[in-house]
Design a protein around this motif. Sequence first.
Motif, mmCIF file in Angstrom:
data_model
loop_
_atom_site.group_PDB
_atom_site.id
_atom_site.type_symbol
_atom_site.label_atom_id
_atom_site.label_comp_id
_atom_site.label_asym_id
_atom_site.label_seq_id
_atom_site.Cartn_x
_atom_site.Cartn_y
_atom_site.Cartn_z
ATOM 1 N N SER A 76 46.822 44.097 37.574
ATOM 2 C CA SER A 76 46.557 45.395 36.962
ATOM 3 C C SER A 76 45.127 45.332 36.432
ATOM 4 C CB SER A 76 47.530 45.684 35.813
ATOM 5 O OG SER A 76 47.236 44.877 34.695
ATOM 6 N N ASN A 77 44.542 46.496 36.242
ATOM 7 C CA ASN A 77 43.190 46.508 35.684
ATOM 8 C C ASN A 77 43.164 45.811 34.325
ATOM 9 O OD1 ASN A 77 41.600 47.961 37.686
ATOM 10 N ND2 ASN A 77 42.930 49.684 37.218
ATOM 11 N N ARG A 78 44.221 45.995 33.555
ATOM 12 C CA ARG A 78 44.285 45.382 32.227
ATOM 13 C C ARG A 78 44.354 43.860 32.311
ATOM 14 N NH1 ARG A 78 48.932 47.212 28.205
ATOM 15 N NH2 ARG A 78 48.819 48.789 29.803
ATOM 16 N N ASN A 79 45.225 43.306 33.203
ATOM 17 C CA ASN A 79 45.316 41.840 33.236
ATOM 18 C C ASN A 79 44.083 41.208 33.857
ATOM 19 O OD1 ASN A 79 45.822 41.502 36.080
ATOM 20 N ND2 ASN A 79 48.034 41.556 35.764
ATOM 21 N N ALA A 89 41.044 42.356 33.346
ATOM 22 C CA ALA A 89 40.092 42.381 32.232
ATOM 23 C C ALA A 89 40.406 41.290 31.206
ATOM 24 C CB ALA A 89 40.112 43.751 31.552
ATOM 25 N N GLU A 90 41.674 41.136 30.878
ATOM 26 C CA GLU A 90 42.059 40.147 29.867
ATOM 27 C C GLU A 90 41.874 38.717 30.360
ATOM 28 O OE1 GLU A 90 46.065 41.325 28.915
ATOM 29 O OE2 GLU A 90 45.381 42.987 27.639
ATOM 30 N N ARG A 91 42.291 38.436 31.604
ATOM 31 C CA ARG A 91 42.226 37.066 32.126
ATOM 32 C C ARG A 91 40.836 36.638 32.554
ATOM 33 N NH1 ARG A 91 47.160 37.402 35.390
ATOM 34 N NH2 ARG A 91 45.957 37.047 37.264
ATOM 35 N N HIS A 92 40.095 37.557 33.162
ATOM 36 C CA HIS A 92 38.819 37.177 33.776
ATOM 37 C C HIS A 92 37.601 37.790 33.096
ATOM 38 C CE1 HIS A 92 40.953 35.205 36.994
ATOM 39 N NE2 HIS A 92 41.712 36.280 37.126
ATOM 40 N N LYS A 93 37.830 38.668 32.116
ATOM 41 C CA LYS A 93 36.736 39.321 31.390
ATOM 42 C C LYS A 93 35.817 40.101 32.335
ATOM 43 C CE LYS A 93 38.148 37.408 27.595
ATOM 44 N NZ LYS A 93 39.567 37.649 27.509
ATOM 45 N N LEU A 113 32.536 42.081 31.560
ATOM 46 C CA LEU A 113 32.753 42.946 30.397
ATOM 47 C C LEU A 113 31.869 42.536 29.219
ATOM 48 C CD1 LEU A 113 36.615 43.459 30.535
ATOM 49 C CD2 LEU A 113 34.807 45.144 31.000
ATOM 50 N N GLU A 114 31.249 41.375 29.319
ATOM 51 C CA GLU A 114 30.349 40.919 28.249
ATOM 52 C C GLU A 114 28.916 41.372 28.478
ATOM 53 O OE1 GLU A 114 31.156 36.752 28.388
ATOM 54 O OE2 GLU A 114 33.127 36.982 27.475
#
Length: 149
Positions: free
Chosen positions: A54-57, A59-63, A124-125
């Motif tokens: 998912s887009n959320r996982n 983002a959370e796992r791989h930033k 995302l950083e």
Amino acid sequence: MTDSLMGYLEAKGHIYPLCVFYEDTDAGGIVYHAQYLAFAERARTAMLNLLGFSNRNIAERHKVAIAVRHCTVDFRRAARLEDRLKVESRLIRIGGASLGFEQKIMRDGEELVVIEIFLACMSLETFRAQRLPDELRNVFSDYLDMNEG
């Protein structure tokens, strides 16, 4: 994996069925042009979900996030209120930090809209391009259509 809300995977792609609702149309009952991009986005998100992400996982796992870099839209025929459509999505390119898709919005086998869309993986950083995570690349590589790639 199957989930009727997410469509289904085929040998080299994904099929996402949808119905045109009133909110998708203009005053004349014709699908508003920008809505085709929303249909395509829903289909790509559904494909991602069926592949276990998912887009959320991501983002959370791989930033990282997957963002639109470029797209072309070829409007061939209009869809109308209450039409039953399907979005056929094929992966046509995997780059170091990018994915390319061809998506066809169809009604009864007729191509209404053809979209070529290229997505970039970005940190995302730093909000700069970043290599696709290997687990995503590995899963998507099974769906790369070598006739286009």
